[in-house]
Each structure stands twice: as structure tokens, then as C-alpha cells.
Design a protein around this motif. Sequence first.
Motif, PDB file in Angstrom:
ATOM      1  N   GLY A  23     -26.240  -6.627  36.657  1.00  0.00           N
ATOM      2  CA  GLY A  23     -26.968  -6.123  37.849  1.00  0.00           C
ATOM      3  C   GLY A  23     -27.434  -4.442  36.931  1.00  0.00           C
ATOM      4  O   GLY A  23     -28.421  -3.916  37.240  1.00  0.00           O
ATOM      5  N   VAL A  24     -26.408  -3.851  36.477  1.00  0.00           N
ATOM      6  CA  VAL A  24     -26.490  -2.563  35.690  1.00  0.00           C
ATOM      7  C   VAL A  24     -27.540  -2.866  34.582  1.00  0.00           C
ATOM      8  O   VAL A  24     -28.410  -1.863  34.593  1.00  0.00           O
ATOM      9  N   ALA A  25     -27.522  -3.907  33.919  1.00  0.00           N
ATOM     10  CA  ALA A  25     -28.423  -3.952  32.968  1.00  0.00           C
ATOM     11  C   ALA A  25     -29.863  -3.985  33.613  1.00  0.00           C
ATOM     12  O   ALA A  25     -30.847  -3.615  32.788  1.00  0.00           O
ATOM     13  N   HIS A  74     -35.474   0.936  34.983  1.00  0.00           N
ATOM     14  CA  HIS A  74     -35.695   2.680  34.707  1.00  0.00           C
ATOM     15  C   HIS A  74     -36.587   2.770  33.442  1.00  0.00           C
ATOM     16  O   HIS A  74     -37.400   3.632  33.422  1.00  0.00           O
ATOM     17  N   THR A  75     -36.280   1.794  32.375  1.00  0.00           N
ATOM     18  CA  THR A  75     -37.258   1.994  31.256  1.00  0.00           C
ATOM     19  C   THR A  75     -38.690   1.561  31.420  1.00  0.00           C
ATOM     20  O   THR A  75     -39.374   2.285  31.053  1.00  0.00           O
ATOM     21  N   ILE A  76     -38.850   0.571  32.149  1.00  0.00           N
ATOM     22  CA  ILE A  76     -40.173   0.330  32.388  1.00  0.00           C
ATOM     23  C   ILE A  76     -40.856   1.262  33.277  1.00  0.00           C
ATOM     24  O   ILE A  76     -41.997   1.528  33.184  1.00  0.00           O
ATOM     25  N   LEU A 121     -37.089   8.635  32.639  1.00  0.00           N
ATOM     26  CA  LEU A 121     -35.966   8.055  33.083  1.00  0.00           C
ATOM     27  C   LEU A 121     -35.385   6.915  31.725  1.00  0.00           C
ATOM     28  O   LEU A 121     -34.499   6.097  31.994  1.00  0.00           O
ATOM     29  N   THR A 122     -35.876   7.230  30.836  1.00  0.00           N
ATOM     30  CA  THR A 122     -35.788   6.142  29.582  1.00  0.00           C
ATOM     31  C   THR A 122     -34.147   6.517  29.054  1.00  0.00           C
ATOM     32  O   THR A 122     -33.604   5.331  28.591  1.00  0.00           O
ATOM     33  N   VAL A 139     -29.065   3.972  28.148  1.00  0.00           N
ATOM     34  CA  VAL A 139     -27.700   4.011  28.324  1.00  0.00           C
ATOM     35  C   VAL A 139     -27.151   3.119  29.200  1.00  0.00           C
ATOM     36  O   VAL A 139     -26.111   2.385  28.746  1.00  0.00           O
ATOM     37  N   ALA A 140     -27.577   2.656  30.322  1.00  0.00           N
ATOM     38  CA  ALA A 140     -27.339   1.680  31.358  1.00  0.00           C
ATOM     39  C   ALA A 140     -27.610   0.253  30.696  1.00  0.00           C
ATOM     40  O   ALA A 140     -26.401  -0.427  30.749  1.00  0.00           O
TER      41      ALA A 140
END
Length: 53
Positions: free
Chosen positions: A14-16, A22-24, A33-34, A39-40
Motif C-alpha cells: 500500500g505504501v508503494a 505521488h510520482t504519477i 511530489l516526486t 522515497v516511499a
Amino acid sequence: MDKRRIAYSVILLGVAFVGVIHTIADMAFGTGLTGIGLVAIALALVGLVVVNR
């Protein structure tokens, strides 16, 4: 595999997933938010390796 490992794996997946979102979002809307997303994703992958070794 016990229930605790499965639960940890699901939480880390779920974190991934949140990191990927966020990256998308940053690529699509330029939200900045990259850094948080990468990091996540990295922490989730390391956590999955540690939990499932």
C-alpha cells in the motif's frame, strides 16, 4: 507464511502504491511530489525484502 508477514507485506505494498500515485501525480500535474513518491517506493521495497527474507 504467517499472518503477521502477510499483513506487513500488504501494508508495504500500500505504501508503494501511494508512492507510485505521488510520482504519477507529479508527472501529470507538476505537483512537486516526486521526492516523496520515490522515497516511499524505495522504503516499501526495502521493507518487503526485510519482511520476506
